[in-house]
Design a protein around this motif. Structure first.
Motif, PDB file in Angstrom:
ATOM      1  N   LEU A 199      -5.422   5.055  -1.443  1.00 13.28           N
ATOM      2  CA  LEU A 199      -5.811   3.731  -0.974  1.00 13.28           C
ATOM      3  C   LEU A 199      -6.882   3.102  -1.865  1.00 13.28           C
ATOM      4  CD1 LEU A 199      -5.370   1.620   1.232  1.00 13.28           C
ATOM      5  CD2 LEU A 199      -7.096   2.784   2.600  1.00 13.28           C
ATOM      6  N   THR A 200      -7.690   3.913  -2.523  1.00 16.20           N
ATOM      7  CA  THR A 200      -8.746   3.390  -3.388  1.00 16.20           C
ATOM      8  C   THR A 200      -8.187   2.578  -4.554  1.00 16.20           C
ATOM      9  OG1 THR A 200      -8.771   5.504  -4.565  1.00 16.20           O
ATOM     10  CG2 THR A 200     -10.447   5.180  -2.866  1.00 16.20           C
ATOM     11  N   ILE A 223      -6.584  -5.507  -3.565  1.00 13.14           N
ATOM     12  CA  ILE A 223      -7.246  -6.193  -2.449  1.00 13.14           C
ATOM     13  C   ILE A 223      -6.359  -7.337  -1.955  1.00 13.14           C
ATOM     14  CG2 ILE A 223      -9.242  -7.616  -1.812  1.00 13.14           C
ATOM     15  CD1 ILE A 223     -10.896  -5.886  -3.722  1.00 13.14           C
ATOM     16  N   THR A 276      -4.296  -2.955   4.915  1.00 15.65           N
ATOM     17  CA  THR A 276      -4.630  -3.958   3.905  1.00 15.65           C
ATOM     18  C   THR A 276      -6.094  -3.797   3.528  1.00 15.65           C
ATOM     19  OG1 THR A 276      -3.060  -5.504   4.901  1.00 15.65           O
ATOM     20  CG2 THR A 276      -4.680  -6.429   3.387  1.00 15.65           C
ATOM     21  N   VAL A 277      -6.358  -3.681   2.229  1.00 18.99           N
ATOM     22  CA  VAL A 277      -7.741  -3.610   1.755  1.00 18.99           C
ATOM     23  C   VAL A 277      -8.300  -5.024   1.751  1.00 18.99           C
ATOM     24  CG1 VAL A 277      -9.252  -2.991  -0.158  1.00 18.99           C
ATOM     25  CG2 VAL A 277      -7.254  -1.580   0.343  1.00 18.99           C
ATOM     26  N   ALA A 284     -13.850  -4.170  -1.405  1.00 17.85           N
ATOM     27  CA  ALA A 284     -14.328  -2.892  -1.916  1.00 17.85           C
ATOM     28  C   ALA A 284     -15.752  -3.086  -2.409  1.00 17.85           C
ATOM     29  CB  ALA A 284     -13.436  -2.395  -3.045  1.00 17.85           C
ATOM     30  N   LEU A 310     -14.455   1.047   1.152  1.00 16.85           N
ATOM     31  CA  LEU A 310     -13.502  -0.006   1.452  1.00 16.85           C
ATOM     32  C   LEU A 310     -13.666  -0.563   2.857  1.00 16.85           C
ATOM     33  CD1 LEU A 310     -10.241   1.685   0.089  1.00 16.85           C
ATOM     34  CD2 LEU A 310     -11.783   0.146  -1.126  1.00 16.85           C
ATOM     35  N   VAL A 313     -11.068  -2.195   5.382  1.00 14.44           N
ATOM     36  CA  VAL A 313      -9.619  -2.330   5.498  1.00 14.44           C
ATOM     37  C   VAL A 313      -9.248  -2.901   6.859  1.00 14.44           C
ATOM     38  CG1 VAL A 313      -9.188  -0.413   3.917  1.00 14.44           C
ATOM     39  CG2 VAL A 313      -9.300   0.028   6.355  1.00 14.44           C
ATOM     40  N   LYS A 358     -15.227   6.110   0.249  1.00 16.62           N
ATOM     41  CA  LYS A 358     -14.354   6.367  -0.894  1.00 16.62           C
ATOM     42  C   LYS A 358     -13.647   7.716  -0.735  1.00 16.62           C
ATOM     43  CE  LYS A 358     -14.504   6.664  -5.931  1.00 16.62           C
ATOM     44  NZ  LYS A 358     -15.382   6.565  -7.110  1.00 16.62           N
ATOM     45  N   ALA A 382     -10.887   7.342   1.823  1.00 15.52           N
ATOM     46  CA  ALA A 382      -9.824   6.472   1.315  1.00 15.52           C
ATOM     47  C   ALA A 382      -8.941   7.211   0.306  1.00 15.52           C
ATOM     48  CB  ALA A 382     -10.436   5.227   0.668  1.00 15.52           C
TER      49      ALA A 382
END
Length: 69
Positions: free
Chosen positions: A3-4, A8, A39-40, A43, A48, A50, A61, A64
């Protein structure tokens, strides 16, 4: 990908959740389930914000990186 690395603002499908059983259970309780969407939103310093199941959640982090999309 973790996910990182997600873009975005782009909706992603959660493929799998890694980590220990405690981590997976915690993320499941927050709404991170395989097949669900995330959905991000932003950051900041690798951490994050989300959107998952209509809620905004802050994720570290390290957490994620365990969420594969």
């Amino acid at each position: 990908m973790p996910l990182t690395l997600a873009v975005i603002g782009e909706e992603n499908m959660i493929r799998r959740i890694g980590g220990s059983s405690e981590v997976r259970a915690h993320l499941h309780d927050l709404g991170f389930v395989p097949g669900g969407t995330v959905t991000v939103i932003s950051a900041i310093g690798g951490n994050l914000i989300v959107s998952v199941k209509g809620a905004r959640i802050a994720v570290s982090k390290e957490m994620a990186q365990k969420i594969m999309v």
